[in-house]
Design an enzyme around this catalytic site. Structure first.
Site, PDB file in Angstrom:
ATOM      1  CE  LYS A  56      -3.496   2.444   2.946  1.00 60.01           C
ATOM      2  NZ  LYS A  56      -4.520   2.375   4.086  1.00 60.01           N
ATOM      3  CG  ASP A  75      -6.043   7.502   4.930  1.00 62.01           C
ATOM      4  OD1 ASP A  75      -6.784   8.207   4.238  1.00 62.01           O
ATOM      5  OD2 ASP A  75      -6.104   6.380   5.317  1.00 62.01           O
ATOM      6  CE  LYS A 102      -7.202   8.037   8.290  1.00 60.28           C
ATOM      7  NZ  LYS A 102      -7.875   6.822   8.920  1.00 60.28           N
ATOM      8  CG  ASP A 152      -2.214   4.995   5.109  1.00 56.24           C
ATOM      9  OD1 ASP A 152      -2.282   3.843   5.604  1.00 56.24           O
ATOM     10  OD2 ASP A 152      -3.344   5.431   4.575  1.00 56.24           O
ATOM     11  CG  ASP A 202     -10.379   6.813   6.646  1.00 52.20           C
ATOM     12  OD1 ASP A 202      -9.418   6.895   6.079  1.00 52.20           O
ATOM     13  OD2 ASP A 202     -10.435   6.989   7.854  1.00 52.20           O
ATOM     14  CD  GLU A 238      -6.900   4.936   2.354  1.00 55.71           C
ATOM     15  OE1 GLU A 238      -7.885   5.009   3.205  1.00 55.71           O
ATOM     16  OE2 GLU A 238      -5.770   4.544   2.806  1.00 55.71           O
ATOM     17  NE  ARG A 293     -10.917  -1.539   3.330  1.00 59.31           N
ATOM     18  CZ  ARG A 293     -11.703  -1.774   4.505  1.00 59.31           C
ATOM     19  NH1 ARG A 293     -12.829  -2.281   4.468  1.00 59.31           N
ATOM     20  NH2 ARG A 293     -11.060  -1.251   5.689  1.00 59.31           N
TER      21      ARG A 293
HETATM   22  N1  BES Z   1      -4.767   4.140   6.952  1.00 59.29           N
HETATM   23  C1  BES Z   1      -5.748   3.675   7.567  1.00 59.29           C
HETATM   24  C2  BES Z   1      -5.468   2.587   8.527  1.00 59.29           C
HETATM   25  C3  BES Z   1      -4.630   3.010   9.626  1.00 59.29           C
HETATM   26  C4  BES Z   1      -4.833   3.519  10.963  1.00 59.29           C
HETATM   27  C5  BES Z   1      -3.070   2.812   9.529  1.00 59.29           C
HETATM   28  C6  BES Z   1      -4.195   3.589  12.138  1.00 59.29           C
HETATM   29  C7  BES Z   1      -2.339   3.334  10.602  1.00 59.29           C
HETATM   30  C8  BES Z   1      -2.869   3.532  11.982  1.00 59.29           C
HETATM   31  C9  BES Z   1      -7.036   3.209   6.808  1.00 59.29           C
HETATM   32  O1  BES Z   1      -6.936   3.554   5.588  1.00 59.29           O
HETATM   33  C10 BES Z   1      -8.011   3.512   7.353  1.00 59.29           C
HETATM   34  O2  BES Z   1      -8.591   4.751   7.394  1.00 59.29           O
HETATM   35  N2  BES Z   1      -8.855   2.551   7.736  1.00 59.29           N
HETATM   36  C11 BES Z   1     -10.096   2.738   8.342  1.00 59.29           C
HETATM   37  C12 BES Z   1     -11.141   1.800   7.881  1.00 59.29           C
HETATM   38  C13 BES Z   1     -12.698   1.950   8.100  1.00 59.29           C
HETATM   39  C14 BES Z   1     -13.197   3.093   7.630  1.00 59.29           C
HETATM   40  C15 BES Z   1     -13.489   0.825   7.809  1.00 59.29           C
HETATM   41  C16 BES Z   1      -9.974   2.360  10.069  1.00 59.29           C
HETATM   42  O3  BES Z   1      -9.376   1.515  10.230  1.00 59.29           O
HETATM   43  O4  BES Z   1     -10.706   3.256  10.543  1.00 59.29           O
HETATM   44 ZN    ZN Z   2      -5.089   4.396   4.683  1.00 58.91          ZN
HETATM   45 ZN    ZN Z   3      -7.995   5.561   5.407  1.00 61.03          ZN
END
Ligand code: BES
Ligand code: ZN
Ligand code: ZN
Length: 494
Positions: A262, A267, A274, A285, A344, A346, A348
């Site tokens: 990734k 992000d 966020k 990220d 968010d 993104e 995947r």
């Molecule tokens: N990049 C984040 C995940 C992340 C969180 C990485 C903390 C490092 C530290 C990812 O893109 C994300 O935002 N995931 C969301 C998914 C949700 C919207 C289903 C999450 O984990 O909140």
């Molecule tokens: Zn992310």
């Molecule tokens: Zn995200």
């Protein structure tokens, strides 16, 4: 193409091996591992043990000045813990902790002694890895003149032979590659955009003789990468898909390993934005992508027996006026339609297209690494990466490599039944699965694009960044899973 600064080349210490008697080693400090309950009489250590000042407990460090009977200026008695529990991972930590202590005291020429019983390739590599990894700091943008660095490191292998020099060299290559990854992951998003990451990959590839190709937006449009492009459209920074190829001189088997990482250079969450608190961390990220590039950097030098190709989809996830909205439906390169319920989620989306493309490019086995979900950190904390696999053989290969490298991973479920969580009334699947099992549903989503190809997904959101420093590692990016990926390729047997 953008100019790229040099990553992973800062303050590199000179590394050598010696086999001679340790008494004659000229060094500012000589690190000597000592074990709990094993009496060390040399250098005047006996007195300190009797006094209870030195115990040999793991990572206990004691400096002896003007030691008896050796040319070195200092001895560092370095606690190695119980002899029965001692392994390469423990030695890696010990070497790192001792180096960091000495560096903080401006010591320049450092050596470490491996006793005859500990002289093997795994330990020689681990000791060098420990010092190279321990030497890394996140101070690239500090302008002061008080930055400390170590000049040289000598591995003293008492009674060892030349193959240990080779092992030490392997350790240097792997740890420097891991530091390259850590440096990339720590870059702020204004200085490392998707095209900037692509430029860094091109520069690294040219340096180590790898083939590098970067797909631009127009090419991705032609290929139908609607899931990746949907994420990219909210940012003024154009996307890129980095492809780095390694081919062995003579191919033996049919396997072709694909490493997908990734590469979200920042992000924000997009329209599903966020919270401000902690958002600055989202510069890392792209740690999964950086890890796959770091692995390629090492593999180019170590030359595994199978072809390995890295794929790093790079985007910036921003809430611009062209950004995708919740409810948008995109068509992935595979033909599957996706309802984007949360912008968010993104990672995947970009990985869906990268995984499909990797298969189309002939990869027979896939591993992806991604800072994919906060949920994996809720499940496993910061100690283990989550490992999801659609194939037991592939799972076992990655688990064996991870165990040997001391990069901890924990097997998580990837069961068909979870697919129900991703149902969408309007498209083939939704990009989120509701409140529970967030790391699992993210993996299930990716699995739809890995298809039948043996594949492992590593969710490194909880392990890519160390919030607290350790005695043997600076706080910041960890560089996981570079070592596991390198070993996976090096140990490959069809
Ligand atoms: N990049 C984040 C995940 C992340 C969180 C990485 C903390 C490092 C530290 C990812 O893109 C994300 O935002 N995931 C969301 C998914 C949700 C919207 C289903 C999450 O984990 O909140
Ligand atoms: Zn992310
Ligand atoms: Zn995200």
């Amino acid at each position: 193409m953008q100019e790229s600064p040099c990553f992973g080349t800062m303050k590199i210490m000179k590394i050598t091996t010696e086999f001679g008697p340790l008494g004659q080693i000229e060094a500012d400090a000589l690190i000597v591992p000592i074990f709990e309950g094993v009496r060390e009489e040399r250098f005047g250590a006996g007195k300190l043990i009797d006094a209870g000042e030195v115990t040999g407990k793991a990572l206990e460090l004691t400096i002896i000045h003007h030691p008896q009977g050796v040319a070195a200026t200092r001895i560092v008695l370095a606690g190695a813990g119980k002899l029965e529990k001692f392994d390469a991972a423990q030695l890696r930590r010990l070497a790192g902790a001792a180096l960091r202590l000495l560096k903080s005291k401006s010591v320049k020429k450092i050596a470490l002694v491996l006793a005859a019983e500990q002289c093997n390739g795994e330990n020689a590599a681990a000791a060098v890895e420990g010092v190279v990894l321990g030497g890394f700091e996140t101070d690239r943008y500090k302008t002061g003149d008080d930055k400390k660095s170590v000049e040289s490191f000598t591995l003293v292998a008492e009674g060892g032979s030349a193959d240990l020099t080779e092992a030490a060299e392997r350790g240097r290559i792997i740890a420097e590659a891991q530091n390259f990854t850590r440096e990339l992951a720590n870059e702020p998003a204004n200085l490392l955009t998707p095209l900037g990451l692509a430029a860094a990959a091109e520069k690294m590839s040219a340096e180590y003789g790898l083939q590098c190709e970067v797909l631009q937006r127009a090419q991705m449009e032609k290929l139908g990468m609607g899931a990746l492009l949907g994420v990219a459209q909210g940012s003024a920074e154009p996307p890129a898909l980095i492809i780095v190829r390694y081919k062995p001189a003579s191919e033996t088997g049919k396997a072709h390993l694909g490493l997908v990482g990734k590469g979200v250079t920042f992000d924000t969450g997009g329209i599903s934005i966020k919270p401000a608190d902690g958002m600055e961390k989202m510069k890392y990220d792209m740690a999964g992508g950086a890890a796959m590039l770091g692995a390629m950097r090492a593999l180019a030098q170590l030359k595994p027996p199978i072809p390995v190709t890295a794929f790093v989809p790079c985007v910036e996830n921003m809430p611009g006026s062209k950004a995708q909205r919740p409810g948008d439906i995109v068509t992935a390169m595979s033909g599957k339609t996706i309802e984007v319920l949360n912008t968010d989620a993104e990672g995947r989306l970009i990985l869906a297209d990268a995984l499909h493309y990797a298969k189309q490019q002939g990869c027979t086995h896939l591993v992806d690494a991604a800072t994919l979900t906060g949920a994996i950190a809720v499940a496993l904390g910061h100690l283990n990466a989550g490992l999801f696999a659609n194939d037991d053989g592939m799972r076992d290969r990655v688990m064996a490599a991870s165990k040997a490298e001391g990069e901890r991973m924990w097997v998580m479920p990837l069961e068909e039944d979870y697919k129900d969580y991703l149902k969408s009334p309007f498209a083939d699947l939704a990009n989120i699965g509701g409140r529970y099992g967030g790391a699992v549903t993210a993996a299930i989503f990716l699995g739809e694009f890995a298809g039948e190809t043996p594949w492992v997904h590593l969710d490194i959101a909880g392990t890519a960044w160390l919030d607290d420093g350790k005695p043997y590692l600076a706080k910041g990016p960890s560089g996981i899973p570079v070592r596991t990926m390198v070993r996976l390729a090096m140990d490959w047997k069809d």
